[in-house]
Design a protein around this motif. Structure first.
Motif, PDB file in Angstrom:
ATOM      1  N   VAL A 182       0.762  -1.340  -0.008  1.00 46.90           N
ATOM      2  CA  VAL A 182      -0.028   0.091  -0.161  1.00 46.90           C
ATOM      3  C   VAL A 182       0.912   1.375  -0.061  1.00 46.90           C
ATOM      4  O   VAL A 182       0.915   2.216  -0.937  1.00 46.90           O
ATOM      5  CB  VAL A 182      -0.947   0.166   1.435  1.00 46.90           C
ATOM      6  CG1 VAL A 182      -1.551   1.493   1.426  1.00 46.90           C
ATOM      7  CG2 VAL A 182      -2.073  -1.121   1.118  1.00 46.90           C
ATOM      8  N   MET A 225       2.967   1.242  -3.486  1.00 48.40           N
ATOM      9  CA  MET A 225       2.107   1.667  -4.612  1.00 48.40           C
ATOM     10  C   MET A 225       1.481   3.386  -4.438  1.00 48.40           C
ATOM     11  O   MET A 225       1.419   4.071  -5.426  1.00 48.40           O
ATOM     12  CB  MET A 225       1.038   0.963  -4.814  1.00 48.40           C
ATOM     13  CG  MET A 225       1.487  -0.562  -5.053  1.00 48.40           C
ATOM     14  SD  MET A 225       0.327  -1.396  -6.312  1.00 48.40           S
ATOM     15  CE  MET A 225      -0.905  -1.750  -5.288  1.00 48.40           C
ATOM     16  N   SER A 226       1.011   3.672  -3.065  1.00 41.08           N
ATOM     17  CA  SER A 226       0.930   5.384  -3.077  1.00 41.08           C
ATOM     18  C   SER A 226       2.036   5.976  -3.531  1.00 41.08           C
ATOM     19  O   SER A 226       1.797   7.063  -4.227  1.00 41.08           O
ATOM     20  CB  SER A 226       0.432   5.440  -1.733  1.00 41.08           C
ATOM     21  OG  SER A 226      -0.236   4.466  -0.882  1.00 41.08           O
ATOM     22  N   ILE A 257       2.196   5.913  -7.357  1.00 41.54           N
ATOM     23  CA  ILE A 257       1.324   6.761  -7.815  1.00 41.54           C
ATOM     24  C   ILE A 257       1.387   8.199  -7.747  1.00 41.54           C
ATOM     25  O   ILE A 257       1.444   9.069  -8.835  1.00 41.54           O
ATOM     26  CB  ILE A 257      -0.049   6.495  -7.217  1.00 41.54           C
ATOM     27  CG1 ILE A 257      -0.601   5.075  -7.599  1.00 41.54           C
ATOM     28  CG2 ILE A 257      -1.006   7.389  -7.829  1.00 41.54           C
ATOM     29  CD1 ILE A 257      -1.591   4.373  -6.884  1.00 41.54           C
ATOM     30  N   LEU A 288       4.422   9.271  -9.996  1.00 36.72           N
ATOM     31  CA  LEU A 288       3.996   9.208 -11.404  1.00 36.72           C
ATOM     32  C   LEU A 288       3.409  10.548 -11.752  1.00 36.72           C
ATOM     33  O   LEU A 288       3.755  11.181 -12.806  1.00 36.72           O
ATOM     34  CB  LEU A 288       3.104   8.063 -11.523  1.00 36.72           C
ATOM     35  CG  LEU A 288       3.920   6.822 -12.311  1.00 36.72           C
ATOM     36  CD1 LEU A 288       2.602   5.681 -12.483  1.00 36.72           C
ATOM     37  CD2 LEU A 288       4.563   7.102 -13.604  1.00 36.72           C
ATOM     38  N   VAL A 289       2.045  10.844 -10.806  1.00 35.84           N
ATOM     39  CA  VAL A 289       1.560  12.002 -11.194  1.00 35.84           C
ATOM     40  C   VAL A 289       2.303  13.372 -11.186  1.00 35.84           C
ATOM     41  O   VAL A 289       2.515  13.915 -11.880  1.00 35.84           O
ATOM     42  CB  VAL A 289       0.363  12.203 -10.233  1.00 35.84           C
ATOM     43  CG1 VAL A 289      -0.490  13.628 -10.237  1.00 35.84           C
ATOM     44  CG2 VAL A 289      -0.679  11.149 -10.219  1.00 35.84           C
ATOM     45  N   LEU A 333       0.542  15.154 -25.218  1.00 33.03           N
ATOM     46  CA  LEU A 333       0.037  14.332 -24.272  1.00 33.03           C
ATOM     47  C   LEU A 333      -0.292  12.696 -25.125  1.00 33.03           C
ATOM     48  O   LEU A 333      -0.102  11.752 -24.311  1.00 33.03           O
ATOM     49  CB  LEU A 333      -1.581  14.653 -23.576  1.00 33.03           C
ATOM     50  CG  LEU A 333      -1.305  15.991 -22.495  1.00 33.03           C
ATOM     51  CD1 LEU A 333      -2.612  15.971 -22.065  1.00 33.03           C
ATOM     52  CD2 LEU A 333      -0.153  15.425 -21.639  1.00 33.03           C
ATOM     53  N   LEU A 374       4.264  11.985 -25.198  1.00 34.02           N
ATOM     54  CA  LEU A 374       4.198  11.405 -23.979  1.00 34.02           C
ATOM     55  C   LEU A 374       4.485   9.979 -24.023  1.00 34.02           C
ATOM     56  O   LEU A 374       5.000   9.356 -23.294  1.00 34.02           O
ATOM     57  CB  LEU A 374       2.908  12.055 -23.026  1.00 34.02           C
ATOM     58  CG  LEU A 374       3.147  11.347 -21.859  1.00 34.02           C
ATOM     59  CD1 LEU A 374       4.369  11.740 -20.840  1.00 34.02           C
ATOM     60  CD2 LEU A 374       1.877  11.607 -21.030  1.00 34.02           C
ATOM     61  N   PHE A 426       7.523   8.109 -22.431  1.00 32.89           N
ATOM     62  CA  PHE A 426       7.135   7.194 -21.197  1.00 32.89           C
ATOM     63  C   PHE A 426       7.658   6.073 -20.967  1.00 32.89           C
ATOM     64  O   PHE A 426       8.058   5.466 -20.074  1.00 32.89           O
ATOM     65  CB  PHE A 426       5.454   6.975 -21.286  1.00 32.89           C
ATOM     66  CG  PHE A 426       5.092   6.348 -19.924  1.00 32.89           C
ATOM     67  CD1 PHE A 426       4.958   7.031 -18.654  1.00 32.89           C
ATOM     68  CD2 PHE A 426       4.386   5.062 -19.862  1.00 32.89           C
ATOM     69  CE1 PHE A 426       4.558   6.572 -17.378  1.00 32.89           C
ATOM     70  CE2 PHE A 426       4.141   4.628 -18.732  1.00 32.89           C
ATOM     71  CZ  PHE A 426       4.172   5.227 -17.560  1.00 32.89           C
ATOM     72  N   LEU A 454       8.569   3.836 -17.833  1.00 30.59           N
ATOM     73  CA  LEU A 454       8.042   2.505 -17.545  1.00 30.59           C
ATOM     74  C   LEU A 454       9.125   1.476 -16.980  1.00 30.59           C
ATOM     75  O   LEU A 454       8.785   0.979 -16.128  1.00 30.59           O
ATOM     76  CB  LEU A 454       7.273   2.137 -18.970  1.00 30.59           C
ATOM     77  CG  LEU A 454       6.502   0.716 -18.826  1.00 30.59           C
ATOM     78  CD1 LEU A 454       5.534   0.992 -17.637  1.00 30.59           C
ATOM     79  CD2 LEU A 454       5.797   0.566 -19.902  1.00 30.59           C
ATOM     80  N   LEU A 468       3.988  -4.747 -20.112  1.00 32.29           N
ATOM     81  CA  LEU A 468       3.325  -3.442 -20.184  1.00 32.29           C
ATOM     82  C   LEU A 468       4.064  -2.845 -21.312  1.00 32.29           C
ATOM     83  O   LEU A 468       3.652  -2.109 -22.193  1.00 32.29           O
ATOM     84  CB  LEU A 468       3.615  -2.529 -19.089  1.00 32.29           C
ATOM     85  CG  LEU A 468       2.510  -3.073 -17.874  1.00 32.29           C
ATOM     86  CD1 LEU A 468       2.620  -2.383 -16.691  1.00 32.29           C
ATOM     87  CD2 LEU A 468       1.018  -3.247 -18.393  1.00 32.29           C
ATOM     88  N   TRP A 471       3.113  -3.704 -24.575  1.00 30.74           N
ATOM     89  CA  TRP A 471       1.675  -3.415 -24.913  1.00 30.74           C
ATOM     90  C   TRP A 471       1.540  -1.855 -25.163  1.00 30.74           C
ATOM     91  O   TRP A 471       0.846  -1.564 -26.241  1.00 30.74           O
ATOM     92  CB  TRP A 471       0.789  -3.649 -23.625  1.00 30.74           C
ATOM     93  CG  TRP A 471      -0.617  -3.315 -23.669  1.00 30.74           C
ATOM     94  CD1 TRP A 471      -1.524  -3.816 -24.660  1.00 30.74           C
ATOM     95  CD2 TRP A 471      -1.302  -2.451 -22.823  1.00 30.74           C
ATOM     96  NE1 TRP A 471      -2.808  -3.471 -24.302  1.00 30.74           N
ATOM     97  CE2 TRP A 471      -2.585  -2.358 -23.296  1.00 30.74           C
ATOM     98  CE3 TRP A 471      -0.886  -1.588 -21.707  1.00 30.74           C
ATOM     99  CZ2 TRP A 471      -3.485  -1.596 -22.663  1.00 30.74           C
ATOM    100  CZ3 TRP A 471      -1.749  -0.983 -21.086  1.00 30.74           C
ATOM    101  CH2 TRP A 471      -3.375  -0.849 -21.469  1.00 30.74           C
ATOM    102  N   VAL A 472       2.358  -0.993 -24.551  1.00 32.63           N
ATOM    103  CA  VAL A 472       2.419   0.138 -24.839  1.00 32.63           C
ATOM    104  C   VAL A 472       3.085   0.505 -26.293  1.00 32.63           C
ATOM    105  O   VAL A 472       2.784   1.451 -27.134  1.00 32.63           O
ATOM    106  CB  VAL A 472       3.368   0.940 -23.583  1.00 32.63           C
ATOM    107  CG1 VAL A 472       3.506   2.550 -24.157  1.00 32.63           C
ATOM    108  CG2 VAL A 472       2.315   1.102 -22.342  1.00 32.63           C
ATOM    109  N   PRO A 502       3.950  -1.773 -29.259  1.00 31.15           N
ATOM    110  CA  PRO A 502       3.862  -2.890 -30.087  1.00 31.15           C
ATOM    111  C   PRO A 502       4.974  -3.178 -30.934  1.00 31.15           C
ATOM    112  O   PRO A 502       5.384  -4.347 -31.205  1.00 31.15           O
ATOM    113  CB  PRO A 502       2.582  -2.846 -30.794  1.00 31.15           C
ATOM    114  CG  PRO A 502       2.108  -1.548 -30.320  1.00 31.15           C
ATOM    115  CD  PRO A 502       2.926  -0.653 -29.701  1.00 31.15           C
TER     116      PRO A 502
END
Lengths: 322, 672
Positions: A118, A121-122, A125, A128-129, A238, A242, A246, A250, A313, A316-317, A319
């Motif tokens: 917790v 991850m908080s 986050i 990241l922001v 964006l 981005l 990114f 990542l 990921l 995925w972001v 390909p």
């Protein structure tokens, strides 16, 4: 992609075995007696011998294989298959803690890992922001006041030790302003200060990664093409720039998340949070062998898994990556 | 952007699940901050102070101390009365009929036999097992069981089965191998159980501990010991519930040992017989105690619920108290304690409280003939140890280095803590005499370089001062070292090590001078003085003196209590004035934070804490602690500021409710 995942998962036990062996060698060679309380009354020699015997602490080879037998699940499987009247409490049994005698390492990890997740991850986050925003702001107008300000803040975020930031925040908010509480864990409000403190170095690094990536991308030909086509600036930044900028963030995110979840020793101490980071330090200090092995293996496993998740990921972001 | 947002969203969602699944416990009538998490709730295996403190509140031994009485009197607890027989070795305890476990079952004498036997068993591997060895036959029982286990573990399986399995048909490797696997295992299990039964039989025959009936317990000690009741009140002598503990243990058929799972200490499984029973325990977060519904003396329990929070970081624990997270901070270790005490003297801060305790901070001399490197050890000579002791100004160290109100120490047993025990004077601070002692030992400056040399011209080796990192010891070492350099001319080197390494060096006498400390366990000087006995497990100094051992043996045999105390005082005088295995520095203080029951004007305060004992033995009963609420404050009579329970600024630390004033150790250093 499936092949990559399978390959990585096959590698996992091998990596863990290597880490287990190295950790074992290092932990075993730590000076001092594992089973005694350093500040208190010493048990009689005969009792000390019994203690060592109980955990095979008198023989490193026995210890190494006995413990391997327990943590790999082999003992569990064996006891289940043979019905010997003895119950193995866990599939992967990490053994007892010498310091906290009423708890075993499984229970300690079970109670502290969710807290660390917790908190970590908080923090990620928030990082990241904050980091992405600051990075983008800086990249749009390099060397502007806003850019310099974010760079300065990022520098402070990386350089200031978290016990300073944490203590200042504690004194500022709960003590002076009466907002939030000291040494509490459970409510959403309790989480913000420690998570914010923990996020600072990550946010700073993400900001720098984003800014550098964005500056490169914004000078790329496809951005000019997109602008020439008449795409609005906001969308170019964006959506197109981005996404590419990114990618380095990542790949940083994998180890960063693992570190945020387990490397929060200082934050856990300052804010008195029952997480897992403290056990890394305390266990080594107290030569709590099973605990050292347990938390190290869990951390190693998490590191490998998060890197795998990030790689998935990544594809995925973007390909294009094979 | 969409994919980046998706990754973020996923993180947030999984986080929300984790957060929502985790709720705090409700508030309690009394909240206590501890410095660390409990190590165990199993009384027989306890050895940390915070564990023992909890034991006194969740368990109830046969007798307990009245921590408000000046002489720390023994009062009835689970036993309503007892008889000490004329031989001075036998005690009969009569348990109260209404003593109940928290599950409602009666507490019986058999429970005590079970628990104390547990403390003696080598299988339990208890730090304090030596405390049970005072009971007659306990040592023989420990040795017997140890030997049996060792022999059993080395037997081949068929021999285990043949000797202990009780199956006459199994008498060879072949006949054992012929059995089906399940039968083999059953037989081995039976063998291990029988081995244990054999030990129990040995116990019944040889150990002086017997349940005469459900409420009568008879104990015979190995020797006449003056302080047996004090031992019986000690935490490790608390009972555990046999049914509960038995359901979490198993006998290992291969080793024959009893193996314990300690899950029985986790609420709601835990059954206790004391004022409280733990109903929730979240590791490193909090413990919640509720009043034991079947406790016989409920009116004595002031706070019906108690919450205990462990906070490791000293600074955070002070901030937590100051922001109102708790009513009592039970262990303040911040390095600004001295400033808090000064603020209190100025009347600016009322929460900090210092208490002198039953412990002494000292430095150890390595007393063995040679150092770890093989070179001769100058500290083997008692005269050298005396010289080094005489050269230390303890008052200077206590007042200007540590600065938090500790009393300088010339002796090991804290003065005033044991009724009837008169401490000797100890050695003063006297540099002139120190140099004379060193000279008499053959060390003085022969070549004019300022460093003392011996007869063969070898200079005094550099004095290495070993201590553990992370506390105030480096300040103390610096101060002491400079005193030795100034007054004795020796060279000093400080060696700081991690705790485990320091401890290792200490145990193997791989040091010259090292920091140490000791807290007494029971109200008798032997709890300190036994440390100097030859071969004692806590004698890290390698001090071995037949004269001292003889003095201690003579005291142990002495029947007359007053004469015994005199002999012990002589033994302490011998070690503190002549042989000096240790160099006492100060008697420890303990620091609490709580709101005092009365304010500076003597008015009762809401939120003030009543019931804290100031006796140096420092046993605090959680059930005696009471947070003053508004109704109580209104009912309490005000108190004149003069007899407020706070010490006057001139004397920052109370001497406890000692029966006599502290000896003149307070003018330590007058010789300067």
């Amino acid at each position: 992609m499936i092949g990559m995942i399978v390959r990585r998962l096959i590698q996992l036990p091998i990596i863990l075995l290597v880490i287990y062996t190295i950790t074992f060698l290092l932990a075993w060679s730590l000076p001092g007696e594992a089973v005694i309380n350093d500040e208190g009354r010493q048990p009689p020699a005969a009792v000390l011998d019994q203690m060592k015997k109980q955990y095979a602490l008198d023989d490193p080879v026995t210890f190494y294989f006995q413990y391997l037998y327990r943590i790999t699940g082999a003992r569990y499987a064996y006891l289940h298959a043979t019905d010997r009247g003895e119950e193995a409490p866990y599939v992967f049994d990490f053994g007892p803690s010498f310091k906290y005698e009423d708890w075993n390492v499984n229970q300690i990890i079970a109670s502290s890992l969710p807290v660390s997740i917790v908190l970590g991850m908080s923090a990620i986050i928030i990082a990241l922001v904050v980091g992405l925003t600051a990075g983008i702001v800086g990249a749009i107008k390099p060397n502007s006041m806003a850019d310099l300000a974010t760079l300065a803040v990022a520098l402070i975020g990386i350089s200031l030790p978290s016990f300073v930031v944490g203590t200042v925040l504690l004194i500022l908010f709960p003590v002076w302003l009466g907002v939030g509480s000291v040494a509490a864990w459970g409510g959403l409000g309790d989480m913000f200060l420690p998570a914010f403190t923990l996020s600072l170095p990550f946010a700073a690094y993400i900001a720098r990664l984003t800014r550098m990536g964005m500056i490169d991308e914004l000078h790329a030909d496809y951005v000019r093409t997109a602008r020439a086509k008449g795409l609005p600036w906001r969308k170019v930044v964006l959506k197109h720039a981005l996404k590419n900028a990114f990618l380095p963030v990542l790949s940083y995110l994998g180890p960063a998340t693992a570190f945020a979840m387990t490397g929060s020793f200082v934050i856990e101490t300052v804010f008195s949070i029952p997480g897992m980071g403290q056990h890394f330090v305390d266990a080594v200090r107290g030569k709590d062998l099973f605990m050292i092995m347990g938390v190290t293996l869990i951390f190693a496993g998490m590191l490998v898994l998060f890197n795998l998740v990030v790689d998935v990921l990544y594809r995925w972001v973007d390909p294009r990556i094979e | 952007m969409g994919k980046v947002a998706a990754i973020l969203g996923l993180l947030v969602a999984s986080l929300a699940v984790l957060v929502l699944s985790d709720r705090s416990l409700p508030p309690a009538e009394l909240t206590v901050i501890n410095r660390s998490e409990f190590n165990t709730l199993d009384p027989q295996r306890m050895s940390y102070l915070h564990d023992l403190r909890l034991a006194y509140s969740i368990y109830e031994p046969l007798v307990r101390w009245d921590n408000e009485s000046p002489d720390f009197a023994i009062v009835p607890a689970a036993a309503e009365r007892w008889e000490a027989h004329d031989d001075g070795r036998t005690y009969t305890f009569f348990l109260r009929e209404d003593a109940r476990w928290s599950n409602g079952e009666p507490v019986t004498a058999h429970d005590f036999v079970y628990s104390w036997r547990r403390g003696m068993l080598p299988d339990t591997v208890a730090d304090y097992s030596s405390f049970f060895m005072h009971i007659d036959g306990a040592q023989a029982f420990f040795d017997h069981r140890t030997r049996k286990l060792e022999t059993y573990a080395e037997l081949e399986p068929w021999r285990k089965a043949a000797r202990y399995g009780g199956d006459a048909d199994v008498d060879s490797a072949e006949s054992f191998a012929a059995l089906p696997g399940a039968a083999q295992r059953d037989l081995l299990q039976r063998a291990a159980e029988n081995l244990y039964q054999e030990s129990l039989d040995f116990f019944a025959e040889n150990v002086g501990l017997e349940a005469v009936d459900d409420t009568t317990l008879r104990v015979r000690t190995a020797k006449r010991i003056a302080y047996f009741l004090d031992l019986a009140a000690f935490g490790v002598y608390c009972p555990v519930n046999p049914d509960l503990v038995n359901s979490y243990r198993r006998i290992n058929p291969d080793s024959g040992r009893i193996e314990q799972s300690f899950d029985w200490t986790k609420p709601p499984k835990l059954v206790t017989n004391g004022p409280y029973v733990p109903v929730a325990w979240r590791f490193k977060r909090e413990m919640f105690l509720e009043e034991n519904p079947h406790y016989w003396n409920k009116p004595a329990v002031k706070s019906k619920t108690v919450k205990i929070i462990p906070i490791n970081d000293p600074n955070t624990s002070v901030l937590a108290f100051e922001t109102g997270a708790a009513n009592w901070n039970s262990d303040v270790t911040v390095d600004y304690v001295a400033d808090m005490l000064e603020a209190k003297d100025r009347g600016e801060y009322e929460w900090i409280h210092a208490f002198s305790t039953f412990g002494t901070y000292f430095w150890s001399f390595n007393c063995t003939p040679t150092l770890a490197g093989g070179q001769p050890n100058p500290f083997h000579d008692a005269a050298v140890r005396r010289a080094f002791t005489l050269a230390v100004d303890k008052r200077e160290i206590a007042e200007n280095v540590k600065r938090s109100g500790e009393k300088p120490a010339r002796v090991f047993v804290p003065p005033g803590s044991i009724p009837g025990f008169d401490n000797p004077e100890g050695l003063p601070f006297d540099p002139t005499r120190a140099r004379a002692e060193l000279r008499a030992a053959g060390w003085f400056d022969r070549d004019g370089d300022g460093v003392p040399d011996n007869a063969s011209g070898t200079p005094f080796p550099v004095v290495e001062m070993l201590y553990s990192t992370g506390s105030y010891h480096d300040d103390i070492a610096l101060a002491m070292g400079s005193m030795w350099e100034e007054h004795l001319g020796v060279k000093v080197r400080l060696i700081a090590k991690e705790l485990k390494i320091y401890k290792d060096n200490l145990k193997s006498q791989n040091y010259m001078v090292a920091r140490g400390g000791w807290f007494g366990d029971y109200g008798d000087p032997t709890t300190f003085l036994d440390l100097h006995r030859t071969g004692d497990g806590n004698n890290d100094r390698g001090y071995s003196d037949p004269d001292f051992d003889r003095m201690m043996d003579a005291a142990a045999l002495e029947q007359n209590p007053e004469e015994r105390m005199r002999l012990l005082a002589e033994a302490e005088r011998y070690t503190m004035e002549e042989t000096l295995p240790i160099l006492p520095i100060w008697h420890y203080n303990y620091y609490y934070l709580y709101k005092p029951p009365y304010d500076a004007e003597g008015r009762p305060q809401v939120g003030g804490l009543r019931g804290i004992s100031d006796h140096p033995r420092l046993v605090q009963y959680l059930w005696k602690l009471d947070v003053i609420d508004e109704a109580e404050a209104a009912a309490m009579p005000p108190r004149s500021p003069r007899d407020a329970d706070e010490p006057s600024p001139a004397m920052p630390v109370r001497t406890g409710a000692a029966p006599r004033p502290a000896p003149p150790a307070a003018d330590e250093g007058a010789a300067s």
